[in-house]
Design a protein around this motif. Structure first.
Motif, PDB file in Angstrom:
ATOM      1  N   LYS A   1       0.855  -1.297  -0.009  1.00 19.66           N
ATOM      2  CA  LYS A   1      -0.139   0.092  -0.017  1.00 19.66           C
ATOM      3  C   LYS A   1       1.100   1.323  -0.161  1.00 19.66           C
ATOM      4  O   LYS A   1       0.452   2.212  -0.795  1.00 19.66           O
ATOM      5  CB  LYS A   1      -0.959   0.057   0.959  1.00 19.66           C
TER       6      LYS A   1
ATOM      7  N   ALA B   1       6.329   2.850   5.946  1.00 22.61           N
ATOM      8  CA  ALA B   1       5.872   3.594   7.063  1.00 22.61           C
ATOM      9  C   ALA B   1       6.973   3.876   8.062  1.00 22.61           C
ATOM     10  O   ALA B   1       6.648   4.148   9.154  1.00 22.61           O
ATOM     11  CB  ALA B   1       4.915   2.880   7.915  1.00 22.61           C
TER      12      ALA B   1
ATOM     13  N   ILE C   1      10.458   3.170  10.397  1.00 22.82           N
ATOM     14  CA  ILE C   1      10.817   2.050  11.263  1.00 22.82           C
ATOM     15  C   ILE C   1       9.661   1.556  11.972  1.00 22.82           C
ATOM     16  O   ILE C   1       8.561   1.913  12.065  1.00 22.82           O
ATOM     17  CB  ILE C   1      11.896   2.739  12.463  1.00 22.82           C
TER      18      ILE C   1
ATOM     19  N   LEU D   1       7.703   0.766  15.020  1.00 26.44           N
ATOM     20  CA  LEU D   1       7.568   1.233  16.074  1.00 26.44           C
ATOM     21  C   LEU D   1       7.567   0.162  17.143  1.00 26.44           C
ATOM     22  O   LEU D   1       7.764   0.598  18.313  1.00 26.44           O
ATOM     23  CB  LEU D   1       6.221   2.009  16.214  1.00 26.44           C
TER      24      LEU D   1
ATOM     25  N   ALA E   1      12.149   6.989   8.478  1.00 28.67           N
ATOM     26  CA  ALA E   1      13.350   6.763   7.949  1.00 28.67           C
ATOM     27  C   ALA E   1      13.102   6.648   6.219  1.00 28.67           C
ATOM     28  O   ALA E   1      14.230   6.278   5.566  1.00 28.67           O
ATOM     29  CB  ALA E   1      13.619   5.271   8.316  1.00 28.67           C
TER      30      ALA E   1
HETATM   31  C1  LIG Z   1      17.358   4.932  15.708  1.00 30.95           C
HETATM   32  C2  LIG Z   1      16.141   5.298  14.760  1.00 30.95           C
HETATM   33  C3  LIG Z   1      16.451   5.414  13.386  1.00 30.95           C
HETATM   34  C4  LIG Z   1      15.727   5.754  12.377  1.00 30.95           C
HETATM   35  C5  LIG Z   1      14.359   6.331  12.933  1.00 30.95           C
HETATM   36  C6  LIG Z   1      13.513   6.557  11.994  1.00 30.95           C
HETATM   37  C7  LIG Z   1      12.403   7.240  12.692  1.00 30.95           C
HETATM   38  C8  LIG Z   1      10.887   7.044  11.808  1.00 30.95           C
HETATM   39  O1  LIG Z   1      11.029   6.097  10.871  1.00 30.95           O
HETATM   40  S1  LIG Z   1       9.825   8.018  12.417  1.00 30.95           S
HETATM   41  C9  LIG Z   1       8.342   7.023  11.307  1.00 30.95           C
HETATM   42  C10 LIG Z   1       7.812   6.048  12.276  1.00 30.95           C
HETATM   43  N1  LIG Z   1       6.439   5.640  11.572  1.00 30.95           N
HETATM   44  C11 LIG Z   1       5.450   6.150  11.758  1.00 30.95           C
HETATM   45  O2  LIG Z   1       5.405   7.149  12.938  1.00 30.95           O
HETATM   46  C12 LIG Z   1       4.235   5.707  11.156  1.00 30.95           C
HETATM   47  C13 LIG Z   1       3.060   5.583  11.923  1.00 30.95           C
HETATM   48  N2  LIG Z   1       1.826   4.981  11.215  1.00 30.95           N
HETATM   49  C14 LIG Z   1       1.036   5.914  10.397  1.00 30.95           C
HETATM   50  O3  LIG Z   1       1.266   7.024  10.422  1.00 30.95           O
HETATM   51  C15 LIG Z   1      -0.085   4.938   9.848  1.00 30.95           C
HETATM   52  O4  LIG Z   1      -0.187   3.923  10.449  1.00 30.95           O
HETATM   53  C16 LIG Z   1       0.171   5.003   8.336  1.00 30.95           C
HETATM   54  C17 LIG Z   1       1.530   4.081   8.037  1.00 30.95           C
HETATM   55  C18 LIG Z   1      -0.020   6.365   7.719  1.00 30.95           C
HETATM   56  C19 LIG Z   1      -1.153   3.969   7.591  1.00 30.95           C
HETATM   57  O5  LIG Z   1      -2.166   4.458   8.130  1.00 30.95           O
HETATM   58  P1  LIG Z   1      -3.524   3.557   7.751  1.00 30.95           P
HETATM   59  O6  LIG Z   1      -3.673   3.372   6.267  1.00 30.95           O
HETATM   60  O7  LIG Z   1      -4.765   4.334   8.338  1.00 30.95           O
HETATM   61  O8  LIG Z   1      -3.462   2.223   8.590  1.00 30.95           O
HETATM   62  P2  LIG Z   1      -3.291   2.189  10.130  1.00 30.95           P
HETATM   63  O9  LIG Z   1      -4.623   1.327  10.511  1.00 30.95           O
HETATM   64  O10 LIG Z   1      -2.973   3.316  10.788  1.00 30.95           O
HETATM   65  O11 LIG Z   1      -2.004   0.890  10.392  1.00 30.95           O
HETATM   66  C20 LIG Z   1      -2.344  -0.342   9.782  1.00 30.95           C
HETATM   67  C21 LIG Z   1      -1.530  -1.256  10.853  1.00 30.95           C
HETATM   68  O12 LIG Z   1      -0.149  -0.822  10.635  1.00 30.95           O
HETATM   69  C22 LIG Z   1       0.594  -0.896  11.890  1.00 30.95           C
HETATM   70  N3  LIG Z   1       1.720   0.413  11.392  1.00 30.95           N
HETATM   71  C23 LIG Z   1       1.632   1.301  10.824  1.00 30.95           C
HETATM   72  N4  LIG Z   1       2.968   1.854  10.695  1.00 30.95           N
HETATM   73  C24 LIG Z   1       3.489   1.082  11.654  1.00 30.95           C
HETATM   74  C25 LIG Z   1       5.011   1.476  11.979  1.00 30.95           C
HETATM   75  N5  LIG Z   1       5.917   2.164  11.416  1.00 30.95           N
HETATM   76  N6  LIG Z   1       5.645   0.358  13.035  1.00 30.95           N
HETATM   77  C26 LIG Z   1       4.718  -0.554  13.469  1.00 30.95           C
HETATM   78  N7  LIG Z   1       3.326  -0.634  12.898  1.00 30.95           N
HETATM   79  C27 LIG Z   1       2.948   0.012  12.090  1.00 30.95           C
HETATM   80  C28 LIG Z   1      -0.647  -0.037  12.572  1.00 30.95           C
HETATM   81  O13 LIG Z   1      -0.287  -0.115  13.987  1.00 30.95           O
HETATM   82  C29 LIG Z   1      -1.712  -0.953  12.303  1.00 30.95           C
HETATM   83  O14 LIG Z   1      -1.643  -2.361  12.784  1.00 30.95           O
HETATM   84  P3  LIG Z   1      -2.904  -2.816  13.508  1.00 30.95           P
HETATM   85  O15 LIG Z   1      -2.343  -4.062  14.162  1.00 30.95           O
HETATM   86  O16 LIG Z   1      -3.503  -3.303  12.266  1.00 30.95           O
HETATM   87  O17 LIG Z   1      -3.644  -1.740  14.383  1.00 30.95           O
END
Ligand SMILES: CC/C=C\C=C\CC(=O)SCCNC(=O)CCNC(=O)[C@H](O)C(C)(C)COP(=O)(O)OP(=O)(O)OC[C@H]1O[C@@H](n2cnc3c(N)ncnc32)[C@H](O)[C@@H]1OP(=O)(O)O
Length: 254
Positions: A38, A42, A44, A46, A100
């Protein structure tokens, strides 16, 4: 399988191995990087942050800090290896490119995206200063420091049209299918040209970005004092004089 291509950091050793292999493989002249599913990514995972980054080993503050530093260098290397690879890397971004993901695409040479793409320097939202390349490379990609500062300090989303007008991407396509066709066509154009010229161009562009004009010119002259001896110059010039496309020339592996 990680969700939403969020395995970027847990797979950093594979990234390093992959791009080091590409750098050495003379059969490869250009790379196209894209994401399945999709979203492009997203960022790292989390759910891994606590175990990966926030639980460092070490008996005291010095050792803990040193281990965190080593880990950060390892993460940084996952993207720096893309920039160091002499083969141009075209990145094709669809949907979300978060955290990331922005670090990653900033290390690539040519960025393109779909009309539904959006970009987010998300790190401040999760309590950290971006540490694997965005803050270092994005200001050199986007001309406006004010815009970079705004994006990094507020974590606001930037959509495709603004990404194009700000210079983050050079092309926007209607959908992923059109973008992949465009990316592969561009890769074909690059791959058809002299690999000596193409790789020398990438290496010197990056060198010049990080040095003064005088230093860049000096490096260029030193580079080309050997590379101008390639047979590719004569072959390409001959084709140009005969009004043939560079694609008609067969270049030796490099
Ligand atoms: C030392 C550190 C080095 C590097 C650091 C890098 C920092 C970063 O990368 S910061 C960015 C981290 N990522 C996020 O904050 C993204 C958070 N997620 C979102 O904003 C949204 O989920 C989305 C990606 C925009 C998708 O939205 P949507 O289409 O509405 O789906 P959701 O229902 O929100 O998500 C579906 C499902 O995926 C899980 N998920 C999404 N992103 C992550 C993620 N980054 N890590 C883990 N899981 C993620 C979300 O929790 C949902 O899980 P369910 O179990 O279905 O609830």
């Amino acid at each position: 399988m990680k969700v939403m291509n969020s395995e970027l950091l847990s797979s950093c050793s594979e990234m390093v191995d992959c791009f080091n292999e590409i750098a050495m493989n003379s059969d490869c002249r250009v790379v196209v990087l894209s994401g399945a599913g999709k979203f492009f990514t997203a960022g790292i995972d989390l759910t891994d942050v606590a175990s990966d980054v926030l639980s460092p080993e070490g008996d005291d503050a010095a050792r803990i800090s040193w281990n965190i530093r080593k880990k950060l260098f390892k993460f940084q290397e996952a993207f720096s290896v893309i920039e160091r690879c002499p083969k141009p890397v075209v990145v094709a971004i669809h949907g979300a490119c978060i955290g990331a993901g922005v670090d990653l695409i900033s290390a690539c040479d040519i960025r393109m995206c779909t009309q539904d793409a959006w970009f987010q320097v998300k790190e401040v939202d999760i309590g950290l200063a971006a540490d694997v390349g965005t803050l270092q490379r994005l200001p050199k990609v986007i001309g406006s420091r004010s815009l970079v500062n705004e994006l990094a300090l507020t974590a606001r989303k930037m959509f495709a049209d603004e990404a194009r007008s700000s210079g983050l991407v050079s092309r926007v396509f209607a959908d992923k299918e059109a973008m992949m066709a465009g990316a592969l066509e561009m890769a074909g154009e690059i791959a058809a040209r002299s690999p000596v010229a193409v790789q020398g161009t990438k290496i010197n562009l990056i060198y010049s970005r990080d040095h003064s004009v005088t230093e860049g010119l000096d490096y260029m002259a030193t580079w080309n004092m050997s590379m101008l001896q390639t047979q590719d110059v004569m072959k390409s010039a001959q084709a140009a004089m005969e009004k043939k496309s560079p694609k008609s020339v067969v270049f030796s592996k490099f």
